[in-house]
Design a protein around this motif. Structure first.
Motif, PDB file in Angstrom:
ATOM      1  N   GLU A   1      -0.423 -39.795  59.471  1.00  0.00           N
ATOM      2  CA  GLU A   1      -1.811 -39.350  59.314  1.00  0.00           C
ATOM      3  C   GLU A   1      -2.729 -40.551  59.020  1.00  0.00           C
ATOM      4  OE1 GLU A   1      -3.274 -36.762  60.228  1.00  0.00           O
ATOM      5  OE2 GLU A   1      -5.213 -37.451  59.473  1.00  0.00           O
ATOM      6  N   ALA A   2      -2.243 -41.489  58.240  1.00  0.00           N
ATOM      7  CA  ALA A   2      -3.049 -42.695  57.943  1.00  0.00           C
ATOM      8  C   ALA A   2      -3.316 -43.471  59.230  1.00  0.00           C
ATOM      9  CB  ALA A   2      -2.313 -43.575  56.925  1.00  0.00           C
ATOM     10  N   ILE A   3      -2.303 -43.565  60.090  1.00  0.00           N
ATOM     11  CA  ILE A   3      -2.489 -44.270  61.369  1.00  0.00           C
ATOM     12  C   ILE A   3      -3.531 -43.537  62.216  1.00  0.00           C
ATOM     13  CG2 ILE A   3      -1.347 -44.880  63.550  1.00  0.00           C
ATOM     14  CD1 ILE A   3       1.272 -45.262  61.844  1.00  0.00           C
ATOM     15  N   ALA A   4      -3.393 -42.206  62.271  1.00  0.00           N
ATOM     16  CA  ALA A   4      -4.356 -41.414  63.071  1.00  0.00           C
ATOM     17  C   ALA A   4      -5.779 -41.628  62.537  1.00  0.00           C
ATOM     18  CB  ALA A   4      -3.987 -39.941  63.031  1.00  0.00           C
ATOM     19  N   GLU A   5      -5.921 -41.598  61.228  1.00  0.00           N
ATOM     20  CA  GLU A   5      -7.261 -41.803  60.635  1.00  0.00           C
ATOM     21  C   GLU A   5      -7.820 -43.172  61.000  1.00  0.00           C
ATOM     22  OE1 GLU A   5      -7.493 -41.238  56.405  1.00  0.00           O
ATOM     23  OE2 GLU A   5      -6.688 -39.194  56.603  1.00  0.00           O
ATOM     24  N   LYS A   6      -6.958 -44.177  60.923  1.00  0.00           N
ATOM     25  CA  LYS A   6      -7.424 -45.538  61.265  1.00  0.00           C
ATOM     26  C   LYS A   6      -7.808 -45.625  62.738  1.00  0.00           C
ATOM     27  CE  LYS A   6      -6.996 -47.364  57.240  1.00  0.00           C
ATOM     28  NZ  LYS A   6      -8.215 -47.734  56.499  1.00  0.00           N
TER      29      LYS A   6
END
Ligand code: FEO
Length: 395
Positions: free
Chosen positions: A382-387
């Motif tokens: 999810e952190a990757i998607a947000e970035k």
């Protein structure tokens, strides 16, 4: 070998290395390579632009004989590396009137590497020109593509750029001008990744200078010739830009399956978020393929088990190479497993000194992953998607 006509009075006289599979004892060459040399005939003078690898000198000399070349006035040395300069001493011996035309820096290297005597050189400045009679060669210094002395040679009347290593590809084929565009693109991208990527900011400046030239053809010293220069110039502008693609690369090693399970789980989680992902087992991978993916991946996740107190040596090797290539990925993290501790995070982070990426929360698992570990991997996905959303590459 056979010579190949590019234009009237301009011939490819190089050599094809069909079987070479490694360059510098480091870079895999799945498609072999070529060492391109070109003979340019003017109304008054004849110039040979670059030579070939010393192992292929005989083929170059055969090609010159096939063309019936009795005199060479100038050997243009765009670059001192031996795969292009290595045959110069033999050509000088056979054509005693020939002078090596190059810049001061390249001259010094050629004297060091090949022991060419001082009186066989004519040095030129950046922007200088050399008349062949009805044709004119212009010299464009292009340091750090990939050595400091490299220059390019522009044949003004034909709008033809001899670009040396710059814009090349390791691709052996018999017809320099006939090629499959998709294959040529992938070969050129791989070559850029392996050789040119560390010099991205210099290359951008050189590209701007080339854009000021009128160009009908680009003839590098490896691989295919480009009859449509826009093909390779646009590709290089894309690769050297700051833009990254919605893509995650996961170089990994696993010894007993724990790290592999983490990689598989993270791969699935990213796929569910419409993020293209490429897990890559570095023990079996072709490092050229890996380098090619580093050209535009937005995120890199390094995955390793702990060996003794640090990362698996295969991951350490790949991390060292990736750091040296200075790719432009913007986000990174480390995932992996351990049995009883270790310094993997510390060691891998220290290996990435050249990388400016934002480091996302690593996930380290003791033994095999457990429910809390899968949750941590979901959080990382999810952190990757947000970035990726934050920089506009994921909706
Ligand atoms: Fe193809 Fe830098 O030599």
């Amino acid at each position: 070998m056979a010579v190949k006509k590019l234009k009237e009075g301009i011939h490819w006289v190089g050599a094809i290395d069909w079987d070479r599979r490694l360059f510098d004892e480091l870079i895999p060459l799945p498609d072999g390579t070529t060492y391109n040399a070109y003979l340019v005939e003017g109304s008054d003078k004849i110039a040979l632009v670059d030579t070939v690898d010393p192992s292929k000198t005989g083929e170059l000399l055969d090609n010159l004989q096939e063309l019936g070349v009795r005199r060479i006035d100038y050997i243009i040395a765009n670059h001192a590396e031996q795969d292009h300069s290595g045959s110069i001493p033999d050509v000088l011996a056979i054509y005693p009137e020939a002078l090596v035309v190059t810049n001061e820096k390249c001259k010094a290297m050629l004297m060091d590497l090949l022991e060419i005597p001082d009186n066989r050189f004519r040095t030129v400045a950046d922007g200088a020109s050399l008349s062949l009679g009805d044709r004119t060669l212009e010299f464009i210094f292009a340091p750090w593509v990939h050595w400091p002395e490299t220059m390019l040679t522009y044949l003004r009347e034909e709008k033809l750029l001899f670009s040396c290593d710059f814009l090349g590809s390791h691709l052996a084929q018999s017809e320099p001008l006939l090629w499959d565009e998709a294959h040529a693109y992938q070969s050129a991208k791989r070559y850029y990744a392996e050789i040119m990527m560390p010099f991205r900011s210099n290359i951008r400046k050189h590209l701007q200078r080339l854009r000021a030239l009128s160009l009908d053809m680009i003839a590098p010293s490896h691989g295919v010739v480009y009859p449509r220069p826009e093909f390779i110039l646009a590709a290089y502008e894309e690769w050297t830009s700051d833009k990254v693609a919605n893509k995650v690369l996961i170089p990994f090693v696993s010894m007993h399956g724990s790290t592999r399970e983490m990689v598989d789980y993270l791969t699935g989680a990213l796929m569910q978020k419409n993020i293209p992902v490429l897990p890559c087992n570095v023990v079996r991978a072709d490092i050229g393929d890996l380098a090619k993916e580093l050209v535009d991946a937005a995120t890199v996740i390094i995955a390793s088990p702990t060996v003794l107190s640090g990362p698996h040596p295969a991951i350490l090797y790949v991390t060292y190479l990736a750091n040296a290539l200075r790719p432009k990925f913007k986000f990174a993290s480390i995932i992996g497993s351990f049995g009883w501790g270790g310094r993997m995070l510390e060691i891998l982070t220290a290996q990435l000194g050249n990388i400016k990426a934002e480091i996302l929360e690593p996930v380290m698992v003791k033994g095999y992953p457990k429910p809390a570990d899968y949750q941590a991997l979901d959080k990382l996905a999810e952190a990757i998607a947000e970035k990726h959303r934050s920089i506009g590459i994921l909706n």
